[in-house]
Design a protein around this motif. Structure first.
Motif, PDB file in Angstrom:
ATOM      1  N   LEU A  32       0.869  -1.416   0.232  1.00  0.00           N
ATOM      2  CA  LEU A  32      -0.070   0.196   0.375  1.00  0.00           C
ATOM      3  C   LEU A  32       0.870   1.199   0.325  1.00  0.00           C
ATOM      4  N   GLU A  33       2.441   0.816  -0.009  1.00  0.00           N
ATOM      5  CA  GLU A  33       3.166   2.247   0.175  1.00  0.00           C
ATOM      6  C   GLU A  33       3.260   3.137  -0.953  1.00  0.00           C
ATOM      7  N   PRO A  34       3.225   2.818  -1.951  1.00  0.00           N
ATOM      8  CA  PRO A  34       3.010   3.686  -3.354  1.00  0.00           C
ATOM      9  C   PRO A  34       1.683   4.393  -3.816  1.00  0.00           C
ATOM     10  N   PRO A  35       0.808   3.366  -3.295  1.00  0.00           N
ATOM     11  CA  PRO A  35      -0.008   4.657  -3.899  1.00  0.00           C
ATOM     12  C   PRO A  35      -0.043   5.504  -2.644  1.00  0.00           C
ATOM     13  N   PHE A  36      -0.247   5.294  -1.347  1.00  0.00           N
ATOM     14  CA  PHE A  36      -0.539   6.431  -0.190  1.00  0.00           C
ATOM     15  C   PHE A  36       0.997   7.822  -0.422  1.00  0.00           C
ATOM     16  N   ALA A  37       2.125   7.281  -1.079  1.00  0.00           N
ATOM     17  CA  ALA A  37       3.309   7.872  -1.112  1.00  0.00           C
ATOM     18  C   ALA A  37       2.488   8.986  -2.514  1.00  0.00           C
ATOM     19  N   ALA A  38       2.130   7.978  -3.752  1.00  0.00           N
ATOM     20  CA  ALA A  38       1.689   9.181  -4.429  1.00  0.00           C
ATOM     21  C   ALA A  38       0.610  10.591  -4.248  1.00  0.00           C
ATOM     22  N   ILE A  39      -0.933   9.623  -3.010  1.00  0.00           N
ATOM     23  CA  ILE A  39      -1.235  10.837  -3.154  1.00  0.00           C
ATOM     24  C   ILE A  39      -0.893  11.868  -2.050  1.00  0.00           C
ATOM     25  N   GLN A  40      -0.091  11.399  -0.971  1.00  0.00           N
ATOM     26  CA  GLN A  40       1.034  12.088  -0.433  1.00  0.00           C
ATOM     27  C   GLN A  40       1.892  13.469  -1.317  1.00  0.00           C
ATOM     28  N   ILE A  45       1.775  16.442   3.093  1.00  0.00           N
ATOM     29  CA  ILE A  45       1.289  15.764   4.631  1.00  0.00           C
ATOM     30  C   ILE A  45      -0.077  15.651   5.855  1.00  0.00           C
ATOM     31  N   LYS A  46      -0.280  17.475   5.468  1.00  0.00           N
ATOM     32  CA  LYS A  46      -1.349  18.217   6.574  1.00  0.00           C
ATOM     33  C   LYS A  46      -2.344  17.215   5.561  1.00  0.00           C
ATOM     34  N   GLY A  47      -2.431  17.218   4.300  1.00  0.00           N
ATOM     35  CA  GLY A  47      -3.819  16.679   3.563  1.00  0.00           C
ATOM     36  C   GLY A  47      -4.106  15.557   3.808  1.00  0.00           C
ATOM     37  N   MET A  48      -2.384  14.774   4.198  1.00  0.00           N
ATOM     38  CA  MET A  48      -2.742  12.896   4.290  1.00  0.00           C
ATOM     39  C   MET A  48      -4.198  12.991   5.957  1.00  0.00           C
TER      40      MET A  48
ATOM     41  N   ILE B 244       7.247  10.933  15.602  1.00  0.00           N
ATOM     42  CA  ILE B 244       6.469  11.152  14.373  1.00  0.00           C
ATOM     43  C   ILE B 244       8.354  11.893  13.391  1.00  0.00           C
ATOM     44  N   ASP B 245       8.290  12.678  14.396  1.00  0.00           N
ATOM     45  CA  ASP B 245       9.319  14.215  13.524  1.00  0.00           C
ATOM     46  C   ASP B 245      10.347  13.136  13.119  1.00  0.00           C
ATOM     47  N   ALA B 246      10.883  12.100  14.252  1.00  0.00           N
ATOM     48  CA  ALA B 246      12.183  12.111  14.042  1.00  0.00           C
ATOM     49  C   ALA B 246      11.641  10.988  11.952  1.00  0.00           C
ATOM     50  N   ALA B 247      11.284  10.669  12.196  1.00  0.00           N
ATOM     51  CA  ALA B 247      10.548   9.759  11.009  1.00  0.00           C
ATOM     52  C   ALA B 247      10.697  10.678   9.648  1.00  0.00           C
ATOM     53  N   ARG B 248       9.644  11.271   9.616  1.00  0.00           N
ATOM     54  CA  ARG B 248       9.664  12.769   8.759  1.00  0.00           C
ATOM     55  C   ARG B 248      10.703  13.303   8.235  1.00  0.00           C
ATOM     56  N   MET B 249      12.002  13.034   9.319  1.00  0.00           N
ATOM     57  CA  MET B 249      13.510  13.109   8.773  1.00  0.00           C
ATOM     58  C   MET B 249      13.799  12.430   8.093  1.00  0.00           C
ATOM     59  N   ASP B 250      13.741  11.624   8.575  1.00  0.00           N
ATOM     60  CA  ASP B 250      14.012  10.308   8.169  1.00  0.00           C
ATOM     61  C   ASP B 250      13.589  10.663   6.351  1.00  0.00           C
ATOM     62  N   GLY B 251      12.625  11.268   5.813  1.00  0.00           N
ATOM     63  CA  GLY B 251      12.036  10.636   4.937  1.00  0.00           C
ATOM     64  C   GLY B 251      11.366   9.633   4.958  1.00  0.00           C
ATOM     65  N   ALA B 252      10.890   9.461   5.575  1.00  0.00           N
ATOM     66  CA  ALA B 252       9.495   8.490   5.889  1.00  0.00           C
ATOM     67  C   ALA B 252       7.917   9.165   5.029  1.00  0.00           C
ATOM     68  N   SER B 253       7.369   8.396   4.437  1.00  0.00           N
ATOM     69  CA  SER B 253       6.153   9.052   4.469  1.00  0.00           C
ATOM     70  C   SER B 253       5.085   8.730   5.560  1.00  0.00           C
ATOM     71  N   GLU B 254       3.995   9.826   5.075  1.00  0.00           N
ATOM     72  CA  GLU B 254       2.706   9.730   6.467  1.00  0.00           C
ATOM     73  C   GLU B 254       2.258   7.560   6.215  1.00  0.00           C
ATOM     74  N   TRP B 255       1.782   7.748   5.552  1.00  0.00           N
ATOM     75  CA  TRP B 255       1.641   6.356   5.336  1.00  0.00           C
ATOM     76  C   TRP B 255       3.179   4.824   6.524  1.00  0.00           C
ATOM     77  N   ARG B 256       3.999   5.083   5.903  1.00  0.00           N
ATOM     78  CA  ARG B 256       5.440   4.856   6.919  1.00  0.00           C
ATOM     79  C   ARG B 256       4.780   4.821   7.948  1.00  0.00           C
ATOM     80  N   VAL B 257       4.960   6.361   8.481  1.00  0.00           N
ATOM     81  CA  VAL B 257       4.855   6.572   9.549  1.00  0.00           C
ATOM     82  C   VAL B 257       3.697   5.557  10.788  1.00  0.00           C
ATOM     83  N   TYR B 258       2.157   5.861   9.420  1.00  0.00           N
ATOM     84  CA  TYR B 258       1.885   4.802  10.295  1.00  0.00           C
ATOM     85  C   TYR B 258       1.864   3.533  10.336  1.00  0.00           C
TER      86      TYR B 258
END
Lengths: 342, 350
Positions: A32-40, A45-48, B244-258
């Motif tokens: 699920l990571e690629p689709p969500f990354a595309a959305i992001q 970030i806020k919109g997520m 969460i902030d640390a993970a974002r700094m490392d470039g993780a996407s929100e889904w990955r954080v989740y």
């Protein structure tokens, strides 16, 4: 011949299970990571936040919030059509039909006598069931909170029926209460007479109360037990040092400090008792006659099981139940709020 | 007053006081009343149809001994027959003529049958476990189908509940966005709206989506549980934002954080919700009763409830089916007892 001890086998089995579960989880989430990354990339970030909320809110709106509103429309319209567009508006007719009674205490003077019979039965059921439930679960919790051998075992014993499905609960007791059942065998062997437990109105009513207390008591006992264990032990120690009598400790420490939990238990069991349906439906079917027919069964049968589906009437009745539940819920919130401020 | 003393005085450790006797008396009664009925069900479910009709009933599955002889397909019932010399022998009843029975010796089936009056012989009883009670419903009543449906509903809706609720709870606890508090209050306000209050319109929605008689009609509506969102949100609030902030700094996407940070840390709350979801769905009755009307889509609970109306005279199957419905819950309970009880005590969920 196996070389493993059985214990070791089961441990490796559960380890395999856990690993399989972990792999499935990781696989799904990675996929699920690629689709969500595309959305992001598009919403930021806020919109997520809205993306994460969306599935829950959509399902919630469609299956819970929308029906809540539609229910009012059903109550204000007539006929037996399910599709809302085909239902003629009748105003408050359904409510006035439900509430049309010369004397609310005399079921036979009501236009919708089945509704009022269900209301009467439910009121009596709620009064008896909640009283018995609270009293028994309180005694059980107090006993389980004492110094006991094998407390975990006894706690499990009282809790165990909570996990059973309503259908299973009903069948367990139906088997015991039937004409040639265990209870009649015990009665006869001790010189009594056979009783048609489920075919006699008063007995049948008694057993609906008994069985539902049996099935749910452990749940409330557990909540009360948690409440008892939250009372600071040093209060009891101080009282003991002062030589305070036990009954005084009970009334001065245990009762006041348990009161908020106890009130929550009372309201929760009220809310549940108003909605009593499944065990009783399978155990007695509402019978004999209408002796154990309660309000949810009335709603269900009026809307779905009877030959003519009087959806408007049933919706009006369910709105009345909703009002009662809402009042009870507000009462609960008020009590918890009051408990916190005082 | 003595009752209250009984309830409070078990704390001291001296020899057994009258109050201790009362306490253990209560507990013993509890064991008998709470376990007894289920135990009776279990014992009864192993009895043959004829043993179930005995009155008064015996606890163990006792039945009349039967013997199969080579030339007969059916088993013959075995009786103790007096042989005239003051002793009794075990013989099989071949035929009955009025009050007289013709008995043959299983060891010598070719010999002439012995005649004896039926009121002088005694049936030989032995432990007969009727495993067929369990096997038959699977073959004859599509019970395997119900079992499969129940498993499907329970597993799929639990996975979806955990996923959807945790996503929502993550957003509600870790983001600040417009409408967040309104959403939370909105969800909370329906905490006490039970399905029994919105049966009709919920059925309309399910019908409009073409989901009647589909297991998805049972699975979807209760997924967005307010209790689940509330429970998970409260738990996730305790997870520090710095992670969460640390993970974002490392470039993780929100889904990955989740899924890499929030979900593993929220494991205890997820476990509680998961256990409850399994229990709710496995035991669900009223909603499936309305959505599912065709037998092939029945869940276990529905199948059982329907059969108890139709099979009133076939208790031997009914009891075994009840046991099969009960067994998974008991197994889960014994494995996860501690989680369940602490979960309920700490959340007030059921």
């Amino acid at each position: 011949m196996t070389h493993h001890a059985p214990d070791q086998d089961s441990r490796t089995l559960s380890a395999h299970f856990a690993r399989g579960f972990g792999l499935a989880y990781t696989g799904l989430m990675r996929a699920l990571e690629p689709p969500f990354a595309a959305i992001q990339k598009r919403v930021g970030i806020k919109g997520m936040a809205y993306v994460f909320v969306a599935p829950n809110m959509i399902i919630f709106s469609v299956f819970v919030a929308l029906p809540m509103i539609l229910n009012i429309w059903y109550a204000l319209t007539g006929s037996n059509r399910l599709m809302i567009g085909e239902r003629p508006f009748v105003g408050l007719d359904n409510f006035s039909a439900l509430l049309d009674c010369k004397d609310y205490l005399d079921v036979n003077s009501c236009k919708q006598d089945r509704f009022w019979r269900a209301v009467h039965n439910s009121v009596l059921f709620v009064a008896l069931q909640v009283t018995a439930m609270v009293a028994l679960s309180l005694v059980t919790a107090l006993i389980l909170n004492g110094k006991l051998r094998a407390r975990g075992f006894f706690r499990a014993v009282f809790f165990f029926p909570v996990l059973l499905s309503p259908v299973v609960v009903a069948l367990i007791w139906k088997w015991i209460l039937q004409r040639d059942g265990l209870l009649n065998a015990l009665l006869l062997s001790s010189g009594g007479e056979r009783v048609a437990f489920l075919h006699d109105a008063s007995w049948s009513f008694f057993w609906t109360v008994f069985v539902s207390v049996w099935a749910h008591m452990g749940f409330y006992a557990l909540i009360l037990l948690a409440g008892l264990q939250a009372i600071p032990a040093d209060l009891y120690e101080a009282a003991e040092m002062d030589g305070t009598p036990k009954w005084r400790v009970f009334w001065r420490i245990t009762v006041p400090l348990l009161l908020p939990t106890l009130l929550v238990v009372v309201i929760l069991s009220l809310i549940r008792a108003v909605q009593a349906f499944d065990e009783i439906y399978v155990l007695t079917g509402g019978g004999p006659g209408t002796a154990t027919q309660f309000i949810v069964q009335y709603i269900y049968e009026t809307a779905f099981a009877n030959q003519v589906h009087l959806l408007g009437l049933a919706a009006a009745a369910s709105l009345l139940v909703a009002v009662v539940l809402m009042v009870l819920t507000l009462l609960q919130l008020r009590i918890s709020y009051h408990g916190k401020t005082s | 007053m003595s009752l209250i003393r009984a309830l409070t005085s078990t704390r001291d450790q001296r020899s057994m006081h009258i109050t201790d006797w009362l306490t253990y008396g209560f507990l013993l009664l509890g064991v008998v009343l709470m376990f007894g009925p289920a135990l009776w069900l279990a014992a009864s479910s192993l009895k043959t149809k004829s043993a179930l009709q005995e009155f008064p009933p015996s606890f163990l599955p006792m039945g009349q001994k039967e013997i199969k002889l080579a030339d007969k397909p059916d088993g013959l019932p075995v009786y103790l027959v007096p042989n005239g010399a003051g002793q009794s022998v075990e013989l099989a009843l071949q035929r009955r003529i009025g009050l007289i029975g013709l008995f043959i010796d299983p060891a010598k089936p070719e010999a002439d049958p012995v005649r004896a009056k039926m009121d002088e012989v005694k049936p030989v009883r032995e432990l007969t476990v009727a495993w067929d009670n369990y096997a038959e419903p699977l073959r004859r009543f599509r019970f395997d189908r119900f079992l499969g449906n129940s498993l499907f509903v329970t597993i799929v809706s639990t996975v979806l509940t955990l996923l959807v609720n945790s996503m929502c709870a993550f957003a509600l606890s870790k983001y600040s966005f417009r409408g967040r508090d309104a959403m939370f209050v909105f969800i909370l306000s329906t905490l006490m709206v039970p399905i029994s209050v919105i049966l009709i319109p919920a059925f309309l929605v399910v019908t409009s989506l073409g989901l009647t008689n589909s297991l998805w009609g049972v699975i979807l509506p209760p997924i967005a549980t307010p209790t689940g969102v509330f429970l998970l949100r409260q738990y996730m609030l305790t997870i520090p934002d710095e992670l969460i902030d640390a993970a974002r700094m490392d470039g993780a996407s929100e889904w990955r954080v989740y899924w890499r940070i929030i979900m593993p840390l929220a494991m205890p709350a997820l476990a509680v919700l998961g256990i409850f979801s399994v229990m709710w769905r496995w035991n669900d009755f009223l909603w499936p009763l309305i959505v599912l009307s065709r037998e092939e889509s029945f869940t276990l609970q529905l199948g059982l409830a329907t059969f108890q109306g139709e099979l009133d005279t076939q208790w031997h199957y009914l009891l075994a089916m009840t046991m099969m419905t009960l067994a998974p819950v008991v197994i889960v309970f014994t494995l996860l007892q501690r989680h369940i009880t602490t979960g309920i005590a700490s959340t007030g969920l059921k």
